[in-house]
Scaffold this active site. Structure first.
Site, PDB file in Angstrom:
ATOM      1  N   GLU A 147       9.888   1.337  10.808  1.00  0.00           N
ATOM      2  CA  GLU A 147      10.828   2.294  10.575  1.00  0.00           C
ATOM      3  C   GLU A 147      10.259   3.677  10.844  1.00  0.00           C
ATOM      4  OE1 GLU A 147      12.558   5.391   9.738  1.00  0.00           O
ATOM      5  OE2 GLU A 147      12.553   4.855   7.523  1.00  0.00           O
ATOM      6  N   CYS A 184      13.801  10.705   7.805  1.00  0.00           N
ATOM      7  CA  CYS A 184      13.796  10.514   9.141  1.00  0.00           C
ATOM      8  C   CYS A 184      15.311  10.536   9.769  1.00  0.00           C
ATOM      9  CB  CYS A 184      13.273   9.204   9.463  1.00  0.00           C
ATOM     10  SG  CYS A 184      11.552   8.899   9.036  1.00  0.00           S
ATOM     11  N   LYS A 223       0.923  -1.186  -0.092  1.00  0.00           N
ATOM     12  CA  LYS A 223      -0.188  -0.134  -0.116  1.00  0.00           C
ATOM     13  C   LYS A 223       1.129   1.153  -0.119  1.00  0.00           C
ATOM     14  CE  LYS A 223      -1.652   2.650   2.868  1.00  0.00           C
ATOM     15  NZ  LYS A 223      -1.926   3.970   2.097  1.00  0.00           N
ATOM     16  N   GLY A 259       6.715   5.278   8.775  1.00  0.00           N
ATOM     17  CA  GLY A 259       6.029   6.568   8.898  1.00  0.00           C
ATOM     18  C   GLY A 259       6.188   7.252   9.999  1.00  0.00           C
ATOM     19  N   SER A 260       5.199   7.783  10.445  1.00  0.00           N
ATOM     20  CA  SER A 260       5.206   8.330  11.843  1.00  0.00           C
ATOM     21  C   SER A 260       5.313   7.465  13.071  1.00  0.00           C
ATOM     22  CB  SER A 260       4.256   9.697  11.916  1.00  0.00           C
ATOM     23  OG  SER A 260       2.859   8.983  12.231  1.00  0.00           O
ATOM     24  N   THR A 261       6.003   7.898  14.160  1.00  0.00           N
ATOM     25  CA  THR A 261       5.890   7.206  15.344  1.00  0.00           C
ATOM     26  C   THR A 261       4.335   7.164  15.933  1.00  0.00           C
ATOM     27  OG1 THR A 261       8.089   8.000  15.947  1.00  0.00           O
ATOM     28  CG2 THR A 261       6.690   7.092  17.845  1.00  0.00           C
ATOM     29  N   GLY A 316       2.943   4.446  13.791  1.00  0.00           N
ATOM     30  CA  GLY A 316       3.686   3.179  14.211  1.00  0.00           C
ATOM     31  C   GLY A 316       3.071   2.596  15.315  1.00  0.00           C
ATOM     32  N   GLU A 346      10.278  16.467  15.253  1.00  0.00           N
ATOM     33  CA  GLU A 346      10.375  16.046  14.202  1.00  0.00           C
ATOM     34  C   GLU A 346       9.757  17.057  13.017  1.00  0.00           C
ATOM     35  OE1 GLU A 346      11.357  12.282  11.161  1.00  0.00           O
ATOM     36  OE2 GLU A 346       9.408  12.117  12.199  1.00  0.00           O
TER      37      GLU A 346
END
Length: 463
Positions: A239, A273, A164, A217-219, A222, A365
């Protein structure tokens, strides 16, 4: 992806916008939950046949896939420029990286071996068997290579892959799926499912027929995916975010370090990142380093991604530009480069000075072309500042003292460090984060084993 229920009125088409011109590039059908379910069924059947194929046959097809990608480097690169706004040079590298990842994974197929373990009373052996169907949720910042980080080793290990792509960057993924078929990769083994996170993404995460999720992607997202996978005891590789330090000691080659620092946080417009967005400089050389760094930042060429002279392109979207702007408030002292006026999601290279190490721009970030410059006193202070974040993905250390390089490398809590360079990602070496930067490792010599299950078999030799 959010915790909210999937929206049954999800749009039938995803709009792909050129970030440099704001022009509509394409409308792409968005996958529904039912379409994801059907894709899993097809992939399951294809995976069984693929896993049963001779390793040499799988390896040959992956190398052929790599060769077909190589024949289409320029096409894929131009597609990446249009949908992601990457500079042409970067996009060519990204397409070439997909080729290299497929080649590297193909070479590992016939070396994916188990072990013979000494035991009394018999023979004990292990087998590395494919997991089944792998769900890959790829980001928009590096659409091609990060998708291939999982795609290549997962296929090599005998799995099927459902990819995706991000809603804003589905075009290169769709084209790679076409090239896979052209190369002879079996039908349904690699399928691309463009769609929204709360619909297609959640469907992959929640589907009982998907054995593992690989997410970049973002924490925040995630964590949501990890929680949903935990409920199903489903494997994950994550990641996630980063706020990487660039540590410059007084004994470093300051001219070289200052010349390298801008693109360490401006490459891909800072949408990386691993971007070295916290530049930590020993106080005794802080003023000199700033004197060297200022013109280096101001001279970065921002503009048309297709122009060979361009070093930095636009941000991915207006929303991302607004997010970046929110961190650089009027009360901050900032050194800025230039960016085009008019259409496009432009933001200038920006270096913030004189802020506290705990300021939002220094710890969160930003995911844009913004870095902060912070002084430190000594080695212990440098390590303290480097580790004063919830992230631990990457970082750089600039020093001429080999002992210091080793000590600081061991003390900084990050998964990928470089000394006197800003390299983070090589497909030959492991990649992944500490703390809230992620879980698991990708790339490197063990990449294939991350997509396998270890089976132990004991054979009795006693009468």
């Amino acid at each position: 992806m959010t915790d909210a229920p999937a929206d049954p009125t999800a749009p039938e088409k995803l709009s792909v916008i050129n970030p440099a011109t704001e022009e509509l590039v394409a409308l792409v059908p968005a996958a529904t939950r039912d379409e994801v379910d059907a894709a899993v069924t097809r992939a399951t059947a294809a995976q069984r046949a693929w896993a049963a194929a001779a390793p040499a046959d799988r390896a040959r097809l992956l190398r052929r896939f790599a060769a077909v990608v190589d024949d289409h480097i320029e096409e894929l690169a131009l597609l990446e420029v249009r949908e992601a706004g990457h500079t042409l040079g970067n996009a060519r590298w990204e397409a070439g990286n997909v080729r290299d990842l497929l080649d590297f994974a193909g070479g590992g197929v016939e070396r994916l071996s188990g072990r013979q373990i000494p035991v009394p009373g018999g023979l004990d052996v292990t087998f590395l068997e494919p997991l089944g169907v792998i769900g890959v949720i790829a980001p928009w910042n590096f659409p091609m290579p990060i998708a291939a980080w999982a795609l290549a080793p997962a296929l090599a290990a005998g799995n099927a892959v459902l990819l995706k792509p991000a809603e804003t960057t589905p075009l290169t993924a769709l084209r790679l799926a076409e090239l896979a078929l052209e190369a002879g990769i079996p039908e349904h083994l690699f399928q691309v499912l463009p769609g929204e996170g709360p619909v297609a993404g959640d469907a992959l995460v929640e589907h009982p027929g998907v054995a593992k999720i690989v997410f970049t992607g973002s924490t925040r997202v995630g964590k949501q995916i990890m929680a949903k996978c935990a409920d199903r005891v489903k494997r994950v590789t994550l990641e996630l975010g980063g706020k990487s330090p660039n540590i410059v000691f007084a004994d470093a080659d300051l001219e070289r370090a200052a010349a390298a620092a801008p693109m360490a946080f401006l490459d891909n417009t800072g949408q990386d990142c691993c971007a070295r967005t916290r530049i930590l400089v020993q106080r005794s050389v802080y003023d000199r380093f700033l004197e060297l760094l200022t013109p280096a930042v101001e001279s970065v060429v921002v503009g048309d991604p297709l122009d060979p002279a361009t070093q930095m392109g636009p941000l991915i979207s207006a929303a991302q530009r607004d997010r970046v702007r929110s961190y650089v408030t009027d009360d901050l002292t900032a050194i800025r480069g230039t960016a085009p006026e008019g259409p496009g999601f432009w933001y200038p290279p920006t270096l913030v000075t004189g802020v506290a190490p705990t300021a939002p721009v220094a710890v969160e970030e930003v995911f844009g072309p913004v870095a902060v410059l912070l002084p430190f006193e000594d080695e212990a202070d440098a390590v303290r500042l480097a580790n004063a974040t919830e992230y631990g993905l990457s970082g750089s250390i600039w020093t001429c003292d080999v002992g210091r390089a080793v000590r600081v490398s061991r003390a900084v809590a990050a998964g990928n460090l470089s000394v006197n360079s800003h390299s983070s990602v090589r497909y030959w070496t492991p990649f992944g984060g500490y703390k809230q930067s992620g879980l698991g490792r990708e790339l490197g010599p063990d990449a294939l084993t991350a997509f396998t299950e270890t089976k132990n078999v004991f054979i009795s030799t006693e009468d």
